[in-house]
Design an enzyme around this catalytic site. Structure first.
Site: not given
Ligand SMILES: NC(=O)c1ccc[n+]([C@@H]2O[C@H](COP(=O)([O-])OP(=O)(O)OC[C@H]3O[C@@H](n4cnc5c(N)ncnc54)[C@H](O)[C@@H]3O)[C@@H](O)[C@H]2O)c1
Ligand SMILES: [Zn+2]
Length: 382
Positions: A122, A144, A186, A228, A238, A242, A246, A249, A253, A266
């Site tokens: 929990r 989030k 971003e 942010k 949001e 917030r 977007n 986006h 998306h 992305h």
């Molecule tokens: N929570 C939120 O507010 C929020 C906001 C935006 C995006 N997201 C989420 O984030 C995710 C995308 O995140 P991302 O773009 O970081 O992708 P990811 O976590 O898939 O990482 C991208 C790639 O980079 C590699 N990697 C990571 N760190 C590295 C490093 N230092 N050196 C070499 N390789 C490295 C990873 O292994 C992976 O293959 C999505 O699932 C999205 O929905 C969440």
């Molecule tokens: Zn984004």
């Protein structure tokens, strides 16, 4: 080292950004927990751990080594089944309420770990230690967390803020070039919606930033996080402000969905979506042409953005599925000038179609330019 305090009605925590941070991780964890005993569990992927694991572990004393749990990298593992494996591993390792989780990875690992921390026994505390640019400027901040369902992305999760975010910008040195560029979209977004100074910094220092200069990257990450954190502090759940995060986006998306979430990163989809939103702003006379050109120019400067194939009509239909859309009316974040956006709720299908067509035409023109200039493709940065 830049440090930003994020204060919401539900949480208050520090986001620290800088070079050499991971070495100070153990000391920072201790400080966060005060005099309370804790057991660190670090969640990462084999790839990231292979690059940085030794450095992380070297900071911890013999008696305080974290238990490391691995998940395979990739969006396709951001699922409930991964969560279940981790939950069982925590239980098998005897993790109790003293556990402190550390998310050491990109957005995928951060989102999973945050949700894991929300539901294990929990709720146990966790710290974000983001390793991608996208995770440092965006996903690690704001609380989030969650996983995907077959029906769509991020459909299960919770709001769960970390105890702290510790973003070491040295970690970006091993990030593939395309991931760095995509994450920077971003940051451009942050500049467009709220920070003209950041926007100008991105304009004037593109070369240093793209070559991985740690000082420049630290400045960009810190400014993006400030935007942010400021927005989240004013609207944690949001309900209003917030939504400006977007920007780019709505069509972004749709582009991701139209291409099966496989062809573009992305941030690249957000780049194209931001161009389309900027065009909509011009069409409506909300933003003047010169200002819009600066925005589009900067987005392309941080490219090349992977091109996509999708009929504009399809993109427009897909925007209707965006979960950020309330009660059938489509909200669009449009730039007014650099650093200021407005939310418009009466964008018509026809207007969207025109903006999407314009963006696709621009993409083709850019592609043709690239073909004339051989050798301008992607390089791997180390
Ligand atoms: N929570 C939120 O507010 C929020 C906001 C935006 C995006 N997201 C989420 O984030 C995710 C995308 O995140 P991302 O773009 O970081 O992708 P990811 O976590 O898939 O990482 C991208 C790639 O980079 C590699 N990697 C990571 N760190 C590295 C490093 N230092 N050196 C070499 N390789 C490295 C990873 O292994 C992976 O293959 C999505 O699932 C999205 O929905 C969440
Ligand atoms: Zn984004």
């Amino acid at each position: 080292m830049p440090s930003i305090q994020l204060k919401t009605p539900n949480a208050s925590y520090e986001i620290v950004i800088g070079s050499g941070l991971i070495k100070t991780l153990p000391a920072r964890l201790k400080k966060l927990k005060g005099s309370k005993p804790f057991r660190p569990f670090l969640i990462t992927s084999p790839e990231i751990w292979g690059l940085w694991g030794r450095q992380v572990l070297s900071g911890f004393g013999k008696q305080e080594q974290p238990t490391v749990l691995f998940i395979p990298s990739g969006e396709k593992h951001k699922r409930l089944r991964t969560l279940e494996v981790l939950l069982e591993q925590l239980a098998a390792a005897g993790a109790d309420r003293d556990a402190l989780l550390i998310a050491f990875g990109g957005g995928v690992i951060g989102d999973i770990t945050g949700f894991l921390a929300a539901i294990y026994m929990r709720g146990v505390p966790y710290v974000q230690s983001p390793t991608t640019l996208l995770a440092q400027v965006d996903s690690s901040v704001g609380g989030k967390t969650g996983v995907n369902l077959e029906a769509g992305k991020n459909l299960v999760g919770s709001f769960n803020h970390p105890l702290a975010v510790l973003a070491d910008t040295d970690l970006l040195s091993t990030l593939p070039d395309a991931e760095l560029r995509a994450g920077l979209q971003e940051s451009i977004k942050a500049g467009v919606i709220r920070d003209p100074k950041l926007f100008r910094y991105l304009e004037s220092n593109a070369e240093a930033i793209l070559s991985g200069d740690v000082k420049a990257l630290t400045q960009v990450v810190a400014s993006s996080v400030r935007v942010k954190a400021d927005v989240v502090a004013k609207d944690e759940r949001e309900s209003g402000l917030r939504m400006i995060l977007n920007y780019g986006h709505t069509l972004g998306h749709a582009i991701e969905a139209a291409t099966g979430y496989k062809q573009l990163l992305h941030g690249e989809a957000v780049g194209w979506g931001s161009i389309a939103a900027t065009r909509l702003g011009v069409m409506r006379g909300i933003v003047d042409k010169a200002e819009a050109e600066r925005i589009i120019h900067l987005i392309l400067r941080y490219g090349p953005l992977t091109r996509f194939k999708a009929a504009p009509e399809k993109l427009v239909s897909l925007t209707a599925n965006d979960k950020k859309n309330r009660s059938g009316s489509l909200s669009f974040v449009l730039p007014q000038k650099i650093g200021e956006v407005i939310i418009v709720r009466d964008v018509t299908r026809d207007e969207m179609l025109q903006a999407a067509e314009w963006t696709i035409a621009l993409m083709r023109k850019e592609g043709a330019k690239k073909r004339e200039k051989p050798g301008s493709g992607r390089k791997k940065r180390r």
